[in-house]
Design an enzyme around this catalytic site. Structure first.
Site, mmCIF file in Angstrom:
data_model
loop_
_atom_site.group_PDB
_atom_site.id
_atom_site.type_symbol
_atom_site.label_atom_id
_atom_site.label_comp_id
_atom_site.label_asym_id
_atom_site.label_seq_id
_atom_site.Cartn_x
_atom_site.Cartn_y
_atom_site.Cartn_z
ATOM 1 N N GLN A 11 -70.406 30.820 49.218
ATOM 2 C CA GLN A 11 -71.263 32.216 49.235
ATOM 3 C C GLN A 11 -70.533 33.524 49.848
ATOM 4 O O GLN A 11 -70.071 33.763 50.412
ATOM 5 C CB GLN A 11 -72.913 31.704 48.949
ATOM 6 N N ALA A 59 -70.106 24.252 56.125
ATOM 7 C CA ALA A 59 -71.144 23.390 56.258
ATOM 8 C C ALA A 59 -71.414 22.643 55.035
ATOM 9 O O ALA A 59 -71.587 22.870 53.728
ATOM 10 C CB ALA A 59 -72.227 24.399 56.391
ATOM 11 N N TYR A 60 -72.444 21.947 55.705
ATOM 12 C CA TYR A 60 -72.845 20.582 54.937
ATOM 13 C C TYR A 60 -74.575 21.272 54.984
ATOM 14 O O TYR A 60 -75.379 21.089 55.392
ATOM 15 C CB TYR A 60 -73.622 18.743 55.058
ATOM 16 N N THR A 61 -74.566 21.208 53.425
ATOM 17 C CA THR A 61 -76.089 22.069 52.954
ATOM 18 C C THR A 61 -77.458 22.016 52.258
ATOM 19 O O THR A 61 -77.920 22.763 51.737
ATOM 20 C CB THR A 61 -75.243 23.630 52.928
ATOM 21 N N TYR A 124 -80.930 18.264 58.515
ATOM 22 C CA TYR A 124 -80.337 18.974 58.392
ATOM 23 C C TYR A 124 -80.052 20.383 59.547
ATOM 24 O O TYR A 124 -78.755 21.038 60.100
ATOM 25 C CB TYR A 124 -80.047 20.298 57.191
#
Length: 285
Positions: A11, A59-61, A124
């Site tokens: 995004q 990123a690991y989201t 996270y």
């Protein structure tokens, strides 16, 4: 200016590509073209591009999945950030890293300043906080939250789909934050990167809302644009009514004063940005 962007299909990454100033030469990498956990690959790409700035929008989201995959999340959200920062220094480039409001525990009840004490309550959040440290004091670390935009899956698009499919929707009302329109955040990052701003900063749209408030506004604005055919009840529920593996901060409004001062103006109110996105969907699909 030459800029290297990682996470270019997400995004924010998509918004960075779309809003790049005309005089910027872009080197845009998505996860399928550059694995940021591959240190040698990252260094090779940076040596070829010789950028003036590197912007990390990757990123690991998967917040809930990170509870069982913290090592994997750490590799992307922390270790890879250190790799990117080192690569930037190797060519004298500025480094811009995007972090999250999840570094806070949500217990403050007042907007969090960049200097506020951190205390993440999820895997996270812990991995993103570690990434901030590895970015280094010479980087621009931009915390944000509740990001949505024209590209990809997000809360706005999910609500539009559910409101079109279901007789009612239930939305958490006791988590407070601020929606952030990805193109607005991207524009701020470009401006601050050109100014060579360093340190930890905060950015989101102006104002505050619960997820319930956000959902109600989405329906109202979508009905006005005929993106929805009819209204459905939006039912407020508590976090306890919608249990998830990862804890979320109950209050994660960010104090953006120093960022707005550096930009020379505040961001739009979140509802104004929401209207902008829905108008774009109405025009372009």
């Amino acid at each position: 200016m030459k800029a290297l962007i990682v996470g270019s299909k997400g995004q924010l990454g998509s918004a960075l590509v779309a809003t790049a100033p005309a005089d910027v030469a872009l080197f845009a990498y998505a996860s399928d073209t550059l694995d940021i956990t591959d240190a040698a690959g990252v260094m090779a790409a940076v040596q070829v591009a010789q950028p003036d700035v590197i912007i990390n929008a990757a990123a690991y989201t998967a917040v809930d999945k990170a509870e069982s995959e913290e090592r994997k999340a750490f590799a992307v959200n922390a270790t890879a950030v250190g790799t990117l920062a080192d690569a930037a220094r190797s060519v004298g480039a500025r480094f811009v890293h995007v972090s999250t409001d999840f570094v806070f525990d949500g217990m403050a009840g007042v907007p969090y300043a960049p200097t506020a004490a951190t205390n993440p309550v999820s895997a996270y959040g812990r991995t993103k906080l570690a990434g901030e440290a590895l970015a280094g004091s010479d980087a621009l670390v931009m915390r944000t939250g509740w990001v949505y935009g024209p590209q990809g899956g997000n809360f706005v698009r999910t609500m539009l789909r559910l409101m079109a499919e279901r007789p009612e929707v239930r939305v958490v009302a006791d988590q407070i934050g601020t929606p952030t329109y990805a193109p607005g955040l991207a524009g701020a990052l470009w401006k601050l990167a050109r100014q060579a701003v360093q340190g930890i900063h905060h950015y989101s749209d102006a104002g505050a809302a619960s997820w319930y408030d956000f959902a109600v506004a989405i329906q109202e604005e979508a009905l006005a644009l005929a993106l929805l055919k009819k209204a459905v009840p939006v039912i407020p529920i508590g976090t306890a009514d919608f249990p998830t593996p990862a804890r979320r901060p109950h209050y994660s409004v960010l104090d953006k004063g120093t960022t707005f001062a550096a930009l020379g103006s505040p961001s739009p109110h979140w509802r104004t940005s929401l209207r902008t996105m829905l108008s774009e969907i109405n025009t372009h699909g």
